[in-house]
Design a protein around this motif. Structure first.
Motif, PDB file in Angstrom:
ATOM      1  N   THR A 311       0.812  -1.230   0.000  1.00 32.89           N
ATOM      2  CA  THR A 311       0.000   0.000   0.000  1.00 32.89           C
ATOM      3  C   THR A 311       0.838   1.269   0.000  1.00 32.89           C
ATOM      4  O   THR A 311       0.304   2.356  -0.212  1.00 32.89           O
ATOM      5  CB  THR A 311      -0.923   0.022   1.225  1.00 32.89           C
ATOM      6  N   SER A 312       2.140   1.166   0.238  1.00 34.00           N
ATOM      7  CA  SER A 312       2.999   2.350   0.289  1.00 34.00           C
ATOM      8  C   SER A 312       4.253   2.098  -0.537  1.00 34.00           C
ATOM      9  O   SER A 312       5.013   1.160  -0.254  1.00 34.00           O
ATOM     10  CB  SER A 312       3.375   2.666   1.745  1.00 34.00           C
ATOM     11  N   LEU A 313       4.455   2.946  -1.540  1.00 38.44           N
ATOM     12  CA  LEU A 313       5.582   2.788  -2.459  1.00 38.44           C
ATOM     13  C   LEU A 313       6.239   4.151  -2.680  1.00 38.44           C
ATOM     14  O   LEU A 313       5.558   5.128  -2.997  1.00 38.44           O
ATOM     15  CB  LEU A 313       5.092   2.217  -3.795  1.00 38.44           C
ATOM     16  N   ASN A 314       7.546   4.227  -2.522  1.00 39.75           N
ATOM     17  CA  ASN A 314       8.276   5.479  -2.728  1.00 39.75           C
ATOM     18  C   ASN A 314       9.336   5.263  -3.799  1.00 39.75           C
ATOM     19  O   ASN A 314      10.332   4.560  -3.572  1.00 39.75           O
ATOM     20  CB  ASN A 314       8.922   5.938  -1.426  1.00 39.75           C
ATOM     21  N   LEU A 315       9.106   5.880  -4.959  1.00 39.40           N
ATOM     22  CA  LEU A 315      10.056   5.811  -6.075  1.00 39.40           C
ATOM     23  C   LEU A 315      10.564   7.200  -6.450  1.00 39.40           C
ATOM     24  O   LEU A 315      11.026   7.417  -7.565  1.00 39.40           O
ATOM     25  CB  LEU A 315       9.386   5.169  -7.291  1.00 39.40           C
ATOM     26  N   ALA A 316      10.511   8.138  -5.505  1.00 37.64           N
ATOM     27  CA  ALA A 316      10.969   9.493  -5.782  1.00 37.64           C
ATOM     28  C   ALA A 316      12.464   9.512  -6.069  1.00 37.64           C
ATOM     29  O   ALA A 316      13.232   8.750  -5.490  1.00 37.64           O
ATOM     30  CB  ALA A 316      10.652  10.409  -4.595  1.00 37.64           C
ATOM     31  N   SER A 317      12.865  10.394  -6.972  1.00 35.63           N
ATOM     32  CA  SER A 317      14.289  10.567  -7.329  1.00 35.63           C
ATOM     33  C   SER A 317      14.928   9.267  -7.791  1.00 35.63           C
ATOM     34  O   SER A 317      16.082   8.970  -7.466  1.00 35.63           O
ATOM     35  CB  SER A 317      15.066  11.153  -6.147  1.00 35.63           C
ATOM     36  N   CYS A 318      14.176   8.477  -8.552  1.00 36.03           N
ATOM     37  CA  CYS A 318      14.698   7.210  -9.065  1.00 36.03           C
ATOM     38  C   CYS A 318      14.867   7.226 -10.587  1.00 36.03           C
ATOM     39  O   CYS A 318      15.146   6.182 -11.193  1.00 36.03           O
ATOM     40  CB  CYS A 318      13.768   6.055  -8.686  1.00 36.03           C
ATOM     41  N   ALA A 319      14.712   8.408 -11.201  1.00 36.26           N
ATOM     42  CA  ALA A 319      14.927   8.575 -12.641  1.00 36.26           C
ATOM     43  C   ALA A 319      14.064   7.630 -13.465  1.00 36.26           C
ATOM     44  O   ALA A 319      14.505   7.112 -14.500  1.00 36.26           O
ATOM     45  CB  ALA A 319      16.411   8.372 -12.977  1.00 36.26           C
ATOM     46  N   VAL A 320      12.828   7.403 -13.037  1.00 31.79           N
ATOM     47  CA  VAL A 320      11.969   6.491 -13.801  1.00 31.79           C
ATOM     48  C   VAL A 320      11.415   7.157 -15.051  1.00 31.79           C
ATOM     49  O   VAL A 320      11.072   6.460 -16.020  1.00 31.79           O
ATOM     50  CB  VAL A 320      10.825   5.955 -12.910  1.00 31.79           C
ATOM     51  N   GLY A 321      11.308   8.464 -15.055  1.00 31.16           N
ATOM     52  CA  GLY A 321      10.855   9.185 -16.236  1.00 31.16           C
ATOM     53  C   GLY A 321       9.393   8.939 -16.567  1.00 31.16           C
ATOM     54  O   GLY A 321       8.711   8.117 -15.939  1.00 31.16           O
ATOM     55  N   PRO A 322       8.900   9.644 -17.585  1.00 27.17           N
ATOM     56  CA  PRO A 322       7.484   9.495 -17.988  1.00 27.17           C
ATOM     57  C   PRO A 322       7.140   8.081 -18.428  1.00 27.17           C
ATOM     58  O   PRO A 322       6.068   7.572 -18.096  1.00 27.17           O
ATOM     59  CB  PRO A 322       7.339  10.494 -19.138  1.00 27.17           C
ATOM     60  N   ASP A 323       8.050   7.431 -19.161  1.00 26.27           N
ATOM     61  CA  ASP A 323       7.739   6.083 -19.653  1.00 26.27           C
ATOM     62  C   ASP A 323       7.605   5.097 -18.493  1.00 26.27           C
ATOM     63  O   ASP A 323       6.734   4.221 -18.504  1.00 26.27           O
ATOM     64  CB  ASP A 323       8.825   5.604 -20.614  1.00 26.27           C
ATOM     65  N   GLY A 324       8.487   5.232 -17.483  1.00 26.16           N
ATOM     66  CA  GLY A 324       8.384   4.349 -16.325  1.00 26.16           C
ATOM     67  C   GLY A 324       7.106   4.583 -15.554  1.00 26.16           C
ATOM     68  O   GLY A 324       6.462   3.628 -15.087  1.00 26.16           O
ATOM     69  N   ALA A 325       6.732   5.848 -15.424  1.00 24.71           N
ATOM     70  CA  ALA A 325       5.481   6.175 -14.735  1.00 24.71           C
ATOM     71  C   ALA A 325       4.283   5.601 -15.468  1.00 24.71           C
ATOM     72  O   ALA A 325       3.336   5.086 -14.851  1.00 24.71           O
ATOM     73  CB  ALA A 325       5.350   7.685 -14.590  1.00 24.71           C
ATOM     74  N   VAL A 326       4.325   5.653 -16.810  1.00 21.18           N
ATOM     75  CA  VAL A 326       3.236   5.097 -17.604  1.00 21.18           C
ATOM     76  C   VAL A 326       3.172   3.576 -17.417  1.00 21.18           C
ATOM     77  O   VAL A 326       2.075   2.994 -17.297  1.00 21.18           O
ATOM     78  CB  VAL A 326       3.421   5.449 -19.093  1.00 21.18           C
ATOM     79  N   SER A 327       4.317   2.921 -17.367  1.00 22.05           N
ATOM     80  CA  SER A 327       4.344   1.463 -17.156  1.00 22.05           C
ATOM     81  C   SER A 327       3.677   1.092 -15.840  1.00 22.05           C
ATOM     82  O   SER A 327       2.866   0.151 -15.773  1.00 22.05           O
ATOM     83  CB  SER A 327       5.785   0.947 -17.162  1.00 22.05           C
ATOM     84  N   LEU A 328       3.996   1.841 -14.790  1.00 20.26           N
ATOM     85  CA  LEU A 328       3.422   1.557 -13.478  1.00 20.26           C
ATOM     86  C   LEU A 328       1.925   1.857 -13.466  1.00 20.26           C
ATOM     87  O   LEU A 328       1.123   1.070 -12.945  1.00 20.26           O
ATOM     88  CB  LEU A 328       4.138   2.372 -12.403  1.00 20.26           C
ATOM     89  N   ALA A 329       1.556   2.977 -14.061  1.00 16.84           N
ATOM     90  CA  ALA A 329       0.141   3.351 -14.079  1.00 16.84           C
ATOM     91  C   ALA A 329      -0.688   2.328 -14.864  1.00 16.84           C
ATOM     92  O   ALA A 329      -1.800   1.957 -14.455  1.00 16.84           O
ATOM     93  CB  ALA A 329      -0.017   4.742 -14.685  1.00 16.84           C
ATOM     94  N   THR A 330      -0.137   1.859 -15.966  1.00 12.30           N
ATOM     95  CA  THR A 330      -0.845   0.868 -16.774  1.00 12.30           C
ATOM     96  C   THR A 330      -1.033  -0.430 -16.002  1.00 12.30           C
ATOM     97  O   THR A 330      -2.112  -1.050 -16.037  1.00 12.30           O
ATOM     98  CB  THR A 330      -0.080   0.602 -18.073  1.00 12.30           C
ATOM     99  N   ALA A 331       0.023  -0.833 -15.303  1.00 14.67           N
ATOM    100  CA  ALA A 331      -0.060  -2.065 -14.513  1.00 14.67           C
ATOM    101  C   ALA A 331      -1.090  -1.940 -13.400  1.00 14.67           C
ATOM    102  O   ALA A 331      -1.868  -2.854 -13.141  1.00 14.67           O
ATOM    103  CB  ALA A 331       1.311  -2.397 -13.933  1.00 14.67           C
ATOM    104  N   LEU A 332      -1.100  -0.779 -12.737  1.00 16.28           N
ATOM    105  CA  LEU A 332      -2.072  -0.551 -11.673  1.00 16.28           C
ATOM    106  C   LEU A 332      -3.495  -0.561 -12.207  1.00 16.28           C
ATOM    107  O   LEU A 332      -4.417  -1.077 -11.570  1.00 16.28           O
ATOM    108  CB  LEU A 332      -1.775   0.759 -10.966  1.00 16.28           C
TER     109      LEU A 332
END
Length: 339
Positions: A311-332
């Motif tokens: 329930t709690s995930l911290n990926l701040a300052s991990c250089a995931v970029g927009p594409d990484g964020a989209v991957s996570l959002a799509t999976a969620l």
């Protein structure tokens, strides 16, 4: 020392006596009290002990009458007796700089389980704990020695504590520079089953790299109740993360894993992606300030999204970029909700 009690029990707070203001070399006092003729040096402010010595018996008794002093002593003895019989108590040591220092003899008088918080330059408290354990005391429930710079030498004293104090539930050693040597020393008694009730272990910012992490990882399955592990601010790297991931599935109670700022990249993230589904109790994962990159999210996204407890995930300052964020959002978005 401050005292705190478990929920439902009475707590008592004791505030230090503060000296009255000193004006123009004299001492302010209650109305009608006689002032001492002794002068106070202006070169350095007097201590509380010095002030009491300057007051004189007459003035002292005018502020604290004999009957009040006697009553205070009786109350103090009663409090001392009650507190020492408490089933659980927390002792908070501010520093080594004042009176009332914690001693081995004092620790041995407590009947219940004791939690000790001695952050920042309270190494004398650590020595008292070590001495008390050497004298047969084993009532330690929690030990917080953050910011005491005990180093690898101090870490050599920890095995005796872990082996003797079977009730120990929490050990915090953040910012102590124990390095890989200290981590390996700490791991040895844990591997042998010491501290079977350990629930929280925090070794953040201690200069621990892959070898020290590997030693700790081998020991973690021997702590079956471990629920909170904080290795933030070390230098685990991908190698250390892989070693850790081998053991984490063997820690069934693990609920919080904090790995902030550990130089973990794509290879370490790939190992975590395989490990997360095998840690069923995991609810908090902190990977803040690790160079994961966008590609890491392609591996992590589905395990994170499908985990039933996370329930709690911290990926701040991990250089995931927009594409990484989209991957996570799509999976969620594609993952079914967990009830």
């Amino acid at each position: 020392l401050g005292f705190s009690f478990p929920e439902g029990q009475t707590g008592v707070g004791v505030a230090p006596v503060r000296s009255t203001p000193v004006m123009d070399g004299g001492i302010s006092s209650a109305p009608g009290a006689q002032h001492s003729n002794r002068e106070i040096s202006e070169e350095a402010p007097p201590s509380t002990t010095d002030l009491l010595g300057m007051l004189g018996d007459d003035l002292l008794l005018s502020i604290w009458p004999a009957a009040r002093i006697t009553l205070g002593m009786r109350v103090n003895r009663w409090l001392n007796s009650v507190l020492r019989q408490a089933p659980q108590v927390t002792l908070v040591a501010q520093s080594d700089g004042g009176g009332g220092a914690l001693t081995a003899q004092g620790l041995r008088k407590w009947r219940g389980d004791v939690a000790i918080s001695a952050q920042s330059y309270s190494a004398g408290v650590f020595d008292a704990v070590v001495a008390a354990v050497g004298q047969g005391w084993h009532g330690l429930r929690a030990l917080d020695l953050c910011n005491n710079n005990i180093g690898a030498d101090g870490a050599r004293k920890l095995p005796a504590i872990l082996l003797a104090c079977v009730a120990l539930e929490s050990l915090r050693l953040d910012h102590n520079h124990i390095t890989d040597e200290g981590a390996t020393t700490l791991a040895q008694p844990l591997y042998r089953g010491a501290a079977p009730n350990l629930r929280a272990l925090s070794l953040a910012y201690n200069g621990i790299s892959a070898p020290g992490t590997a030693a700790l990882a081998r020991a973690l399955p021997s702590a079956p109740r471990l629920a909170h592990l904080d290795l933030s601010g070390n230098a685990l790297s991908d190698e250390g993360a892989r070693a850790l991931c081998v053991s984490l599935p063997l820690c069934p109670a693990l609920a919080a894993l904090l790995l902030t700022h550990n130089e973990i990249g794509l290879a370490g993230a790939s190992s975590l992606a395989l490990t997360i589904p095998r840690c069923p109790a995991l609810s908090t994962l902190v990977l803040f300030r690790n160079p994961l990159g966008c590609a890491s999210l392609h591996h992590l996204a589905m395990p994170i999204a499908e985990h039933p407890c996370l329930t709690s995930l911290n990926l701040a300052s991990c250089a995931v970029g927009p594409d990484g964020a989209v991957s996570l959002a799509t999976a969620l978005a594609s993952s079914p909700p967990h009830g």
